[in-house]
Design an enzyme around this catalytic site. Structure first.
Site, PDB file in Angstrom:
ATOM      1  N   ASP A 137       0.850  -1.196   0.000  1.00  0.00           N
ATOM      2  CA  ASP A 137       0.000   0.000   0.000  1.00  0.00           C
ATOM      3  C   ASP A 137       0.887   1.248   0.000  1.00  0.00           C
ATOM      4  O   ASP A 137       1.916   1.311   0.674  1.00  0.00           O
ATOM      5  CB  ASP A 137      -0.907  -0.003   1.239  1.00  0.00           C
ATOM      6  N   ILE A 138       0.475   2.251  -0.756  1.00  0.00           N
ATOM      7  CA  ILE A 138       1.255   3.485  -0.890  1.00  0.00           C
ATOM      8  C   ILE A 138       1.234   4.325   0.396  1.00  0.00           C
ATOM      9  O   ILE A 138       2.129   5.148   0.625  1.00  0.00           O
ATOM     10  CB  ILE A 138       0.725   4.301  -2.096  1.00  0.00           C
ATOM     11  N   VAL A 145     -11.107   2.838  -3.565  1.00  0.00           N
ATOM     12  CA  VAL A 145     -10.730   2.404  -4.919  1.00  0.00           C
ATOM     13  C   VAL A 145     -11.726   1.337  -5.391  1.00  0.00           C
ATOM     14  O   VAL A 145     -11.871   0.288  -4.744  1.00  0.00           O
ATOM     15  CB  VAL A 145      -9.287   1.848  -4.947  1.00  0.00           C
ATOM     16  N   HIS A 171     -10.192  -5.257  -3.456  1.00  0.00           N
ATOM     17  CA  HIS A 171      -8.861  -5.461  -2.878  1.00  0.00           C
ATOM     18  C   HIS A 171      -8.990  -5.899  -1.439  1.00  0.00           C
ATOM     19  O   HIS A 171      -9.857  -5.426  -0.713  1.00  0.00           O
ATOM     20  CB  HIS A 171      -7.999  -4.191  -2.970  1.00  0.00           C
TER      21      HIS A 171
HETATM   22  P1  5GP Z   1      -9.861   1.341   0.393  1.00  0.00           P
HETATM   23  O1  5GP Z   1     -10.163   2.540   1.244  1.00  0.00           O
HETATM   24  O2  5GP Z   1     -10.466   1.466  -0.973  1.00  0.00           O
HETATM   25  O3  5GP Z   1     -10.199   0.052   1.076  1.00  0.00           O
HETATM   26  O4  5GP Z   1      -8.290   1.295   0.247  1.00  0.00           O
HETATM   27  C1  5GP Z   1      -7.595   1.798  -0.838  1.00  0.00           C
HETATM   28  C2  5GP Z   1      -6.133   1.704  -0.518  1.00  0.00           C
HETATM   29  O5  5GP Z   1      -5.400   1.912  -1.700  1.00  0.00           O
HETATM   30  C3  5GP Z   1      -5.640   2.750   0.488  1.00  0.00           C
HETATM   31  O6  5GP Z   1      -5.071   2.075   1.607  1.00  0.00           O
HETATM   32  C4  5GP Z   1      -4.614   3.562  -0.298  1.00  0.00           C
HETATM   33  O7  5GP Z   1      -3.511   3.973   0.476  1.00  0.00           O
HETATM   34  C5  5GP Z   1      -4.221   2.617  -1.406  1.00  0.00           C
HETATM   35  N1  5GP Z   1      -3.792   3.269  -2.633  1.00  0.00           N
HETATM   36  C6  5GP Z   1      -4.436   4.278  -3.278  1.00  0.00           C
HETATM   37  N2  5GP Z   1      -3.777   4.612  -4.399  1.00  0.00           N
HETATM   38  C7  5GP Z   1      -2.695   3.788  -4.468  1.00  0.00           C
HETATM   39  C8  5GP Z   1      -1.630   3.646  -5.417  1.00  0.00           C
HETATM   40  O8  5GP Z   1      -1.542   4.343  -6.427  1.00  0.00           O
HETATM   41  N3  5GP Z   1      -0.700   2.695  -5.148  1.00  0.00           N
HETATM   42  C9  5GP Z   1      -0.769   1.878  -4.052  1.00  0.00           C
HETATM   43  N4  5GP Z   1       0.192   0.984  -3.896  1.00  0.00           N
HETATM   44  N5  5GP Z   1      -1.765   1.989  -3.146  1.00  0.00           N
HETATM   45  C10 5GP Z   1      -2.709   2.931  -3.352  1.00  0.00           C
END
Ligand code: 5GP
Length: 120
Positions: free
Chosen positions: A33-34, A100, A104
């Site tokens: 994760d970034i 996103v 995931h």
């Molecule tokens: P969600 O809130 O959708 O469950 O989590 C999305 C995750 O994607 C977040 O933890 C965020 O830090 C990660 N994320 C968003 N954009 C990127 C990216 O471009 N690269 C990576 N490696 N992680 C990302």
């Protein structure tokens, strides 16, 4: 929900955006994760156009369902987490604050993580 082919994880799958890869097979890609929320914070995504568990659980073929879940376990093994354990989170939709729109699973570990939800 209609899948947005321009979402960030779709672009990572297509190789249009780089990622820090941990594991990959024919069913899944795992990368760090970034913006890590724990010492280990890795994401595992299926190779297919599924917004969330809502779509994946109904629409994915059995081979992908099986392969994806095996890939999650394999990613954790590659990360060396089997002994001390880890937490899996798959946010789905607005109540879960999914950002996103490509399914995931978060793998979180590297220290004791405390209670599952801190502000219920
Ligand atoms: P969600 O809130 O959708 O469950 O989590 C999305 C995750 O994607 C977040 O933890 C965020 O830090 C990660 N994320 C968003 N954009 C990127 C990216 O471009 N690269 C990576 N490696 N992680 C990302």
């Amino acid at each position: 929900m209609v899948y947005d082919t321009e979402n960030i994880f779709s672009k990572i799958l297509k190789g249009e955006i780089p990622c820090n890869k941990v594991y990959e097979d024919e069913f899944a890609l795992a990368f760090h994760d970034i913006n890590p929320q724990a010492p280990v914070h890795t994401l595992v995504i299926p190779k297919g156009e599924y917004v969330s568990m809502a779509e994946f659980s109904v629409g994915a073929p059995d081979e992908l369902l099986t392969g994806f879940f095996r890939a999650i376990g394999e990613t954790a093994r590659v990360l060396g987490l089997d002994e001390d354990g880890y937490r899996l989170i798959a946010n789905t939709g607005k109540n879960a604050h999914q950002d996103v729109p490509h399914l995931h699973f978060h793998i979180l570990s590297g220290k004791p993580l405390g209670p599952m939800l801190s502000n219920f």
